[in-house]
Write an enzyme that holds these catalytic residues in place. Sequence first.
Site, PDB file in Angstrom:
ATOM      1  N   CYS A 193      14.292 -11.721   0.008  1.00 61.48           N
ATOM      2  CA  CYS A 193      13.613 -12.466  -1.057  1.00 61.48           C
ATOM      3  C   CYS A 193      14.615 -13.081  -2.034  1.00 61.48           C
ATOM      4  CB  CYS A 193      12.625 -11.570  -1.794  1.00 61.48           C
ATOM      5  SG  CYS A 193      13.322 -10.040  -2.442  1.00 61.48           S
ATOM      6  N   TYR A 241      11.368  -2.137  -8.757  1.00 64.40           N
ATOM      7  CA  TYR A 241      10.045  -2.207  -9.390  1.00 64.40           C
ATOM      8  C   TYR A 241       8.980  -1.312  -8.772  1.00 64.40           C
ATOM      9  CZ  TYR A 241       5.606  -4.335 -10.932  1.00 64.40           C
ATOM     10  OH  TYR A 241       4.352  -4.542 -11.429  1.00 64.40           O
ATOM     11  N   CYS A 268       0.808  -1.205   0.000  1.00 66.87           N
ATOM     12  CA  CYS A 268       0.000   0.000   0.000  1.00 66.87           C
ATOM     13  C   CYS A 268       0.846   1.262   0.000  1.00 66.87           C
ATOM     14  CB  CYS A 268      -0.937   0.025   1.211  1.00 66.87           C
ATOM     15  SG  CYS A 268      -0.112  -0.229   2.763  1.00 66.87           S
ATOM     16  N   ASP A 319      13.838  -6.554 -18.363  1.00 70.21           N
ATOM     17  CA  ASP A 319      12.690  -6.517 -17.461  1.00 70.21           C
ATOM     18  C   ASP A 319      13.215  -6.523 -16.029  1.00 70.21           C
ATOM     19  OD1 ASP A 319      10.069  -6.335 -16.700  1.00 70.21           O
ATOM     20  OD2 ASP A 319       9.465  -8.312 -17.427  1.00 70.21           O
ATOM     21  N   ASP A 320      12.312  -6.258 -15.070  1.00 69.88           N
ATOM     22  CA  ASP A 320      12.762  -6.096 -13.683  1.00 69.88           C
ATOM     23  C   ASP A 320      12.859  -7.412 -12.927  1.00 69.88           C
ATOM     24  OD1 ASP A 320      10.095  -6.415 -11.912  1.00 69.88           O
ATOM     25  OD2 ASP A 320       9.628  -5.459 -13.807  1.00 69.88           O
ATOM     26  N   CYS A 323      13.768  -1.921   1.673  1.00 69.82           N
ATOM     27  CA  CYS A 323      13.413  -2.922   0.657  1.00 69.82           C
ATOM     28  C   CYS A 323      14.057  -2.577  -0.682  1.00 69.82           C
ATOM     29  CB  CYS A 323      11.899  -2.990   0.503  1.00 69.82           C
ATOM     30  SG  CYS A 323      11.348  -4.092  -0.814  1.00 69.82           S
ATOM     31  N   ASN A 361       1.636   0.931   5.892  1.00 66.58           N
ATOM     32  CA  ASN A 361       2.302   0.213   4.812  1.00 66.58           C
ATOM     33  C   ASN A 361       3.304  -0.751   5.442  1.00 66.58           C
ATOM     34  OD1 ASN A 361       4.779   1.112   2.284  1.00 66.58           O
ATOM     35  ND2 ASN A 361       3.483  -0.685   2.414  1.00 66.58           N
ATOM     36  N   GLY A 362       3.146  -2.053   5.204  1.00 58.68           N
ATOM     37  CA  GLY A 362       4.076  -3.029   5.747  1.00 58.68           C
ATOM     38  C   GLY A 362       3.368  -4.251   6.288  1.00 58.68           C
ATOM     39  N   SER A 414       8.299  -1.073 -16.337  1.00 53.26           N
ATOM     40  CA  SER A 414       9.286  -1.292 -15.283  1.00 53.26           C
ATOM     41  C   SER A 414      10.683  -1.589 -15.811  1.00 53.26           C
ATOM     42  CB  SER A 414       8.834  -2.438 -14.373  1.00 53.26           C
ATOM     43  OG  SER A 414       8.574  -3.606 -15.134  1.00 53.26           O
ATOM     44  N   CYS A 426       8.710 -12.912   1.020  1.00 45.59           N
ATOM     45  CA  CYS A 426       8.912 -11.675   1.781  1.00 45.59           C
ATOM     46  C   CYS A 426       7.868 -11.646   2.894  1.00 45.59           C
ATOM     47  CB  CYS A 426       8.752 -10.444   0.891  1.00 45.59           C
ATOM     48  SG  CYS A 426       8.770  -8.891   1.813  1.00 45.59           S
ATOM     49  N   GLY A 451      -1.014   0.432  -4.738  1.00 46.69           N
ATOM     50  CA  GLY A 451      -2.172  -0.349  -4.314  1.00 46.69           C
ATOM     51  C   GLY A 451      -3.397   0.031  -5.108  1.00 46.69           C
TER      52      GLY A 451
END
Length: 476
Positions: A448, A256, A10, A359-360, A250, A113-114, A297, A396, A38
Amino acid sequence: MFTDKPKEECGVFGIISPRAIPAVPLSASALMALQHRGEESAGIATFVDGNLKCKKGMGLVSEVFSSDYLEYAPNTKVAVGHVRYSTTGSCNIENAQPIETVHSKISLALAHNGNLTNSAIIRRELVQSGMVLHTTNDTEILNIMIVRNMIQTGELERAIVNAMNFIEGAFSIVIATKDKLIAVRDPNGFKPLCMGKLGDAVMFASETCALDALGAEFVRDVKPGEIVSCDTKGNINTFMLNNAARSGLCAFEFIYFARPDSVIDGISVYKAREQMGKALYMQKPTDADYVCGVPDSGLAAAQGYSQASGIPMVPAFVKNKYVGRSFILPDQVKRENAVNVKLNPIRSTVKDKRIILIDDSIVRSTTSTRIIKMLRRAGAKEVHMRISSPPFRYECYFGTDIDNRDNLVANHYDIDGICKLIGADSLEYLSLENLKAISPTTTFCLGCFTGDYPLPVTPMFKNLFDESNNDRGENG
């Protein structure tokens, strides 16, 4: 979701002013700038004559807040807003934010957010004590912890410090009361949070692009472990949580999630992606006719690759601008073909050409496979895939929806195997060393990619996390 991309949880925004201003319309504009974080729900809370008022709904900001609603919204001194994609908690209106609390001691609205990694333990204790919870997300737990501490201390800032020192995990939060706006960032700084000013109004946002959308001045980033409290008299006070350390930003914000025009903790997102593209060329120089980025992205990294290699960058696809990240089709067969609706190759560009395709990420491999097939059908002679992140191998737990590790293609194939699976002529991922090099002074969360997390994760949370992933079903 038709694309096998990770999703952010979010975006948050808050604004406070000594005088009444169009806080709700300003918040809506900021949330539109944060819409990429989001797309499931949106909400804005404010205080009218001291009473908490909140409007939220499922869908995009423009769908939840009509122009008529924004035009007639009363001027107020404080507001807080949220756009949501669910990780903890299902996708429904009950879990839409901001979460409201009206209590004899305090009325507040909170946007988060989190992900809280000890939320399962706290939730169990609250339920066993007789507490009735109205949502399945962990933001309600934050509200309850703050109110409980408010009852004990009688001071909001002290209540927040006490509550947050008990919470574990990732949290960038904005909290509004009738006369205060408080921003909190967790001690590891997992998620971005910045501070800005517009005249005598102070605001907080997940990304600087939200400040830019309002013509606001960037002041600074909220530090990991910092609490910033602002009131309607213009006073600003700061407090620090225990164990504050810049050790968990992060890395995928730069790969991304974040908008390329944002700056996070002093790092330009666009420049970081350019640097990733340059590093990809240095890792594995490859001759080709054109460099092409997968919209949107992969475009900045493709620019960097082109600069480093001297190979011209050209567009390989036209993107349908009316199809967003949350584009959903009703059955699996249609979802399989949805990428064709969003992207269409430019045949005159790729026919008989050797293409470096940037690409990402690759998660399950489904989208990469389809995109390369599209280029082959359009006549591309060679397609060399370059990915501006290391391979995903782990979940994650801190607010990014990365699929169960059993569904991550890098856990089943080596790089040569993935290359063959997606139909590329060659494949190269960005190395961990070159990812870290985008900001040598920053310690990123790379869990991740490596399985090493800045914080321990309880077995209970892991089990609930896995169950939630299984219940949510296929994302890619």
